[in-house]
Design a protein around this motif. Structure first.
Motif: not given
Length: 158
Positions: A35-42, A69-71
């Motif tokens: 939900k918050t990770g930068e790599s999951s933006l796309g 979280q954190r994946v």
């Protein structure tokens, strides 16, 4: 495995696919992201914009969206034959994720390997393969190319 060490098999159809109607081999897609990770933006952009369109285009495929979280963001594809493919989509855009989903949807779940021959039978003929010149009388001679006319005479095509 062949002597070269690369796996190969004969050409075969998955579940006689295409004989009656096409059956998509993809059973389930799981989109795992943070939900918050930068790599999951796309991935988050794709979920907001494109996941509903993908689900409408592929009604036979179940789509799961799983925020954790954190994946690392990934797409897990499960096929009818039990195969599971996992694609990491770290730092990819929404359109790139759509391309990955299209690729996974079009696959059958079988490993991509070299095809030995374009044909195979369990009951081979002892007579060999037929071709148009199988029963050609030898007195007719070898098959030669046709002659073409260019207006000035004839040219032989080689």
């Amino acid at each position: 495995m062949t002597s070269a060490g690369t796996p190969s098999r004969f050409l075969k159809s998955v579940l006689q696919n295409g004989v009656g109607r096409y059956v998509c081999q993809l059973k389930r897609i799981s989109i795992v992201f943070s939900k918050t990770g930068e790599s999951s933006l796309g991935v988050r952009d794709f979920i907001e914009d494109g996941v509903v369109d993908y689900a409408k285009k592929n009604p036979g495929t179940v789509v799961y969206v799983s925020p954790q979280q954190r994946v690392r963001p990934r797409i897990v594809a499960e096929y009818l034959n039990g195969a599971v493919r996992e694609e990491t989509v770290t730092s990819k855009t929404s359109s790139q994720i759509s391309e990955v989903l299209t690729k996974l949807t079009n696959q059958s779940g079988l490993d991509i390997i070299r095809i030995r021959k374009p044909f195979h039978t369990d009951n081979p003929s002892i007579q060999g393969l037929w071709h148009p010149f199988t029963n050609r009388p030898p007195r007719l001679g070898a098959v030669r190319p046709l002659r073409q006319s260019d207006g000035k005479g004839t040219l032989e095509v080689k």
